[in-house]
Scaffold this motif. Structure first.
Motif, PDB file in Angstrom:
ATOM      1  N   GLN A 418      41.123   4.617   0.762  1.00 20.67           N
ATOM      2  CA  GLN A 418      41.129   3.182   0.482  1.00 20.67           C
ATOM      3  C   GLN A 418      40.108   2.800  -0.570  1.00 20.67           C
ATOM      4  N   GLY A 419      39.294   3.762  -1.007  1.00 23.43           N
ATOM      5  CA  GLY A 419      38.346   3.524  -2.085  1.00 23.43           C
ATOM      6  C   GLY A 419      37.142   2.698  -1.705  1.00 23.43           C
ATOM      7  N   GLU A 420      36.821   2.635  -0.418  1.00 18.17           N
ATOM      8  CA  GLU A 420      35.718   1.800   0.045  1.00 18.17           C
ATOM      9  C   GLU A 420      34.672   2.641   0.771  1.00 18.17           C
ATOM     10  N   PHE A 421      33.510   2.027   1.063  1.00 17.05           N
ATOM     11  CA  PHE A 421      32.510   2.655   1.904  1.00 17.05           C
ATOM     12  C   PHE A 421      33.074   2.813   3.314  1.00 17.05           C
ATOM     13  N   THR A 436      19.630  -2.074   0.812  1.00 16.66           N
ATOM     14  CA  THR A 436      19.997  -1.376  -0.427  1.00 16.66           C
ATOM     15  C   THR A 436      21.488  -1.082  -0.523  1.00 16.66           C
ATOM     16  N   ALA A 437      22.229  -1.286   0.561  1.00 18.79           N
ATOM     17  CA  ALA A 437      23.643  -0.895   0.561  1.00 18.79           C
ATOM     18  C   ALA A 437      24.442  -1.797  -0.387  1.00 18.79           C
ATOM     19  N   PRO A 438      25.113  -1.211  -1.374  1.00 16.95           N
ATOM     20  CA  PRO A 438      25.881  -2.009  -2.342  1.00 16.95           C
ATOM     21  C   PRO A 438      27.283  -2.314  -1.842  1.00 16.95           C
ATOM     22  N   VAL A 439      27.379  -2.883  -0.633  1.00 18.58           N
ATOM     23  CA  VAL A 439      28.678  -3.122  -0.017  1.00 18.58           C
ATOM     24  C   VAL A 439      28.563  -4.309   0.926  1.00 18.58           C
ATOM     25  N   THR A 440      29.639  -5.033   1.089  1.00 15.47           N
ATOM     26  CA  THR A 440      29.705  -6.126   2.050  1.00 15.47           C
ATOM     27  C   THR A 440      30.740  -5.780   3.118  1.00 15.47           C
ATOM     28  N   ALA A 441      30.756  -6.571   4.186  1.00 11.20           N
ATOM     29  CA  ALA A 441      31.687  -6.312   5.281  1.00 11.20           C
ATOM     30  C   ALA A 441      33.133  -6.335   4.817  1.00 11.20           C
ATOM     31  N   LYS A 442      33.436  -7.113   3.776  1.00 11.13           N
ATOM     32  CA  LYS A 442      34.801  -7.213   3.256  1.00 11.13           C
ATOM     33  C   LYS A 442      35.292  -5.876   2.711  1.00 11.13           C
ATOM     34  N   HIS A 443      34.383  -5.079   2.201  1.00 10.42           N
ATOM     35  CA  HIS A 443      34.768  -3.813   1.566  1.00 10.42           C
ATOM     36  C   HIS A 443      34.227  -2.618   2.351  1.00 10.42           C
ATOM     37  N   LEU A 444      34.166  -2.773   3.657  1.00 11.51           N
ATOM     38  CA  LEU A 444      33.623  -1.720   4.513  1.00 11.51           C
ATOM     39  C   LEU A 444      34.653  -1.318   5.553  1.00 11.51           C
ATOM     40  N   ILE A 445      34.861  -0.025   5.707  1.00 16.38           N
ATOM     41  CA  ILE A 445      35.769   0.513   6.712  1.00 16.38           C
ATOM     42  C   ILE A 445      34.934   1.006   7.894  1.00 16.38           C
ATOM     43  N   ARG A 446      35.237   0.530   9.081  1.00 15.93           N
ATOM     44  CA  ARG A 446      34.549   0.978  10.290  1.00 15.93           C
ATOM     45  C   ARG A 446      35.273   2.172  10.890  1.00 15.93           C
ATOM     46  N   ALA A 447      34.505   3.162  11.308  1.00 18.86           N
ATOM     47  CA  ALA A 447      35.063   4.343  11.967  1.00 18.86           C
ATOM     48  C   ALA A 447      34.141   4.753  13.102  1.00 18.86           C
ATOM     49  N   THR A 448      34.702   5.511  14.044  1.00 16.66           N
ATOM     50  CA  THR A 448      33.967   5.842  15.261  1.00 16.66           C
ATOM     51  C   THR A 448      33.990   7.347  15.490  1.00 16.66           C
ATOM     52  N   TRP A 449      32.839   7.881  15.878  1.00 22.88           N
ATOM     53  CA  TRP A 449      32.772   9.299  16.209  1.00 22.88           C
ATOM     54  C   TRP A 449      33.716   9.626  17.368  1.00 22.88           C
ATOM     55  N   THR A 450      34.323  10.787  17.321  1.00 21.14           N
ATOM     56  CA  THR A 450      35.133  11.226  18.467  1.00 21.14           C
ATOM     57  C   THR A 450      34.254  11.669  19.625  1.00 21.14           C
ATOM     58  N   ASP A 451      33.034  12.103  19.317  1.00 24.46           N
ATOM     59  CA  ASP A 451      32.096  12.548  20.347  1.00 24.46           C
ATOM     60  C   ASP A 451      31.257  11.355  20.797  1.00 24.46           C
ATOM     61  N   PRO A 452      31.434  10.878  22.018  1.00 26.80           N
ATOM     62  CA  PRO A 452      30.680   9.696  22.481  1.00 26.80           C
ATOM     63  C   PRO A 452      29.179   9.945  22.567  1.00 26.80           C
ATOM     64  N   ALA A 453      28.770  11.206  22.531  1.00 24.88           N
ATOM     65  CA  ALA A 453      27.336  11.510  22.614  1.00 24.88           C
ATOM     66  C   ALA A 453      26.623  11.275  21.288  1.00 24.88           C
ATOM     67  N   LYS A 454      27.354  11.189  20.211  1.00 22.60           N
ATOM     68  CA  LYS A 454      26.718  10.982  18.905  1.00 22.60           C
ATOM     69  C   LYS A 454      26.295   9.516  18.800  1.00 22.60           C
ATOM     70  N   ASP A 463      32.615   7.996  -2.986  1.00 20.84           N
ATOM     71  CA  ASP A 463      32.766   9.333  -3.565  1.00 20.84           C
ATOM     72  C   ASP A 463      32.458  10.434  -2.571  1.00 20.84           C
ATOM     73  N   GLY A 464      32.296  10.091  -1.290  1.00 22.36           N
ATOM     74  CA  GLY A 464      32.136  11.108  -0.259  1.00 22.36           C
ATOM     75  C   GLY A 464      30.730  11.631  -0.100  1.00 22.36           C
ATOM     76  N   TYR A 465      29.722  10.894  -0.568  1.00 21.64           N
ATOM     77  CA  TYR A 465      28.326  11.271  -0.359  1.00 21.64           C
ATOM     78  C   TYR A 465      27.676  10.253   0.576  1.00 21.64           C
ATOM     79  N   VAL A 466      26.685  10.711   1.324  1.00 25.45           N
ATOM     80  CA  VAL A 466      26.030   9.863   2.310  1.00 25.45           C
ATOM     81  C   VAL A 466      25.068   8.903   1.608  1.00 25.45           C
ATOM     82  N   HIS A 467      25.233   7.612   1.852  1.00 22.02           N
ATOM     83  CA  HIS A 467      24.307   6.617   1.304  1.00 22.02           C
ATOM     84  C   HIS A 467      23.141   6.367   2.255  1.00 22.02           C
ATOM     85  N   TRP A 468      23.424   6.388   3.553  1.00 27.78           N
ATOM     86  CA  TRP A 468      22.391   6.025   4.522  1.00 27.78           C
ATOM     87  C   TRP A 468      22.741   6.631   5.872  1.00 27.78           C
ATOM     88  N   THR A 469      21.705   7.049   6.592  1.00 28.98           N
ATOM     89  CA  THR A 469      21.853   7.550   7.954  1.00 28.98           C
ATOM     90  C   THR A 469      20.819   6.875   8.834  1.00 28.98           C
TER      91      THR A 469
END
Length: 471
Positions: A418-421, A436-454, A463-469
């Protein structure tokens, strides 16, 4: 003289320009792509290998599986007859090298760009440009030679090693020729070779052979005894002779569909950004074809720049100038690294003194014998291990490549289409993003870990690189 306007003008419709233009248009940016060649003109180029990280980028655009069907995959790369890289050990679903002609890559990227709404102007040449605080004015000529002016908020030169954009910006292209009189051909073989994607030679001669998977093979050769200008004719007999000296046989080469002679330069522009103008691909860097990293590096340039231009144009970046400057700080070191690594491969292939041959043998032995060294070599060659310095305020884990995680919503790289964060987090309320995140909620895709322990949250760039952890 007519004048048109666009958000981004891309100059050059090779793989780099096509991927960049397609990304921008998919994000809703108005893009015009100009190319001096007529549309449909065959482009028999030297690129033929697509590495793992590039396949991941193409997967994030829904193109990787279709491209895989056009060529053949190789799981081992052999250098100098004794150094074997087992690509199946790469930590990716694309743990191989895809051998396919560059025009197949261009075909898919052009289709995507057309579908996304990119405006194409073939047969159109850049004559000059000027910049001001609001944008770039490009002076062009159309296929009939009629002058026209195009006004853009940003301009990107992806127009190759003789870049008219780089020239118009007044940027030097320092470097030198690393090897002369390389011969290339696409041929059929009477005998199937046991070793493919293999560089072999004596130091006075070397040759390289790789299959396209459709009965055609790419052969590249060089000999110290015939150093002539690019304009000198080359025929199949010359290529056969080089192959016999380097490989011990010519495998019954016949029916060449393309033969060329060229020299290889190592050059890099000192700046990838000048005001509102950028360089990417061969316009920014050229190097030895050894390792097959040229087209791949350009495609990675485009993937890095496209989302940053998108954020600047959307107004979602807290500091758009700093974000655009990060294209230089992230990609220029990668270009320099590729110059060094590809240059090292070709120099070792040309080794002919006792000392340089001993150095080559030692290097091959160490890489074969030490698993971390082998993993490092494969990671850099494939692009999998390339990482960027963390963005300010994001913490040390950022900047690395994000693996293709399985999430409740699907694979990460499917979501990136989808070309978004993508924000990957535990279930429940979304964590607060860093300022510092160059993104707003409008252009953000939410996803959830399959492992509930994470419990960690990770923000992945388009581009598939980590911006923030999170901690």
């Amino acid at each position: 003289m007519s004048t048109t306007n666009t958000d981004v003008l891309v100059v050059g419709a090779g793989p780099t320009g096509l991927l960049l233009a397609g990304d921008l248009a998919t994000a809703g940016i108005d893009v015009t792509l100009v190319e001096r060649r007529p549309h449909g003109l065959g482009n028999m180029t030297r690129a033929f290998g697509v590495h793992a990280r590039t396949l991941e980028q193409l997967d994030a655009r829904g193109l990787a599986d279709e491209l895989l069907a056009t060529g053949t995959t190789l799981t081992t790369a052999r250098l100098f007859g004794r150094l074997d890289l087992d690509l199946t050990r790469l930590p990716t679903r694309f743990n191989h090298l895809l051998v396919t002609p560059q025009y197949e890559v261009e075909r898919l990227l052009e289709r995507r760009a057309v579908d996304a709404g990119v405006t194409f102007r073939y047969g159109t040449e850049l004559r000059g440009l000027r910049q001001d605080a609001e944008g770039v004015t490009a002076e062009l000529t159309d296929p009939e030679g009629t002058p026209l002016t195009l006004r853009a908020r940003y301009l990107v030169g992806t127009d190759g090693h003789r870049s008219s954009v780089r020239t118009a910006l007044g940027l030097p292209f320092p470097g030198h020729s690393v090897i002369r009189s390389i011969v290339l051909a696409d041929v059929r073989l009477a005998e199937e070779p046991a070793d493919v994607f293999s560089v072999n030679g004596s130091g006075d001669t070397f040759a390289f052979l790789a299959p396209f998977g459709d009965g055609w093979y790419r052969v590249m050769g060089w000999t110290r005894t015939r150093q002539v200008a690019d304009s000198e004719p080359v025929d199949l007999d010359e290529i056969r002779e080089i192959a016999r000296k380097a490989l011990g046989t010519d495998y019954g080469m016949h029916d060449p569909r393309w033969i060329s002679r060229f020299h290889s330069d190592e050059r890099q522009a000192p700046a990838y950004r000048v005001g509102r103008a950028f360089l990417a691909g061969d316009a920014a860097h050229v190097h030895s074809p050894a390792g097959g990293q040229g087209m791949n590096t350009g495609l990675q340039d485009a993937a890095n720049l496209s989302w940053k231009l998108t954020a600047a144009l959307r107004g979602t970046a807290p500091d758009p100038e700093a974000l655009l400057d990060s294209y230089q700080s992230e990609r220029h070191p990668v270009g320099a690294m590729v110059l060094r690594s590809s240059g090292a491969i070709v120099r070792l292939a040309m080794a002919h003194t006792p000392l340089t041959r001993a150095t080559r043998s030692l290097a091959a032995h160490l890489v074969n014998a030490i698993p971390p060294a082998s993993a490092r070599a494969m990671g850099m060659l494939s692009g999998i291990d390339i990482a960027y310095a963390p963005a300010p305020g994001t913490g040390r884990p950022s900047g690395r490549r994000a693996p293709d995680a399985r999430l409740r919503e699907g694979r990460l790289y499917e979501l990136l289409r989808q070309g978004e964060f993508v924000l990957i987090a535990p279930g429940g309320p979304a964590p607060a993003l860093p300022s510092t995140a160059p993104v707003t909620a409008k252009h953000l895709i939410r996803a959830t870990w399959t492992d509930p322990a994470k419990r960690t949250a990770v923000l992945v760039r388009p581009d598939g690189y980590v911006h923030w952890t999170s901690n």
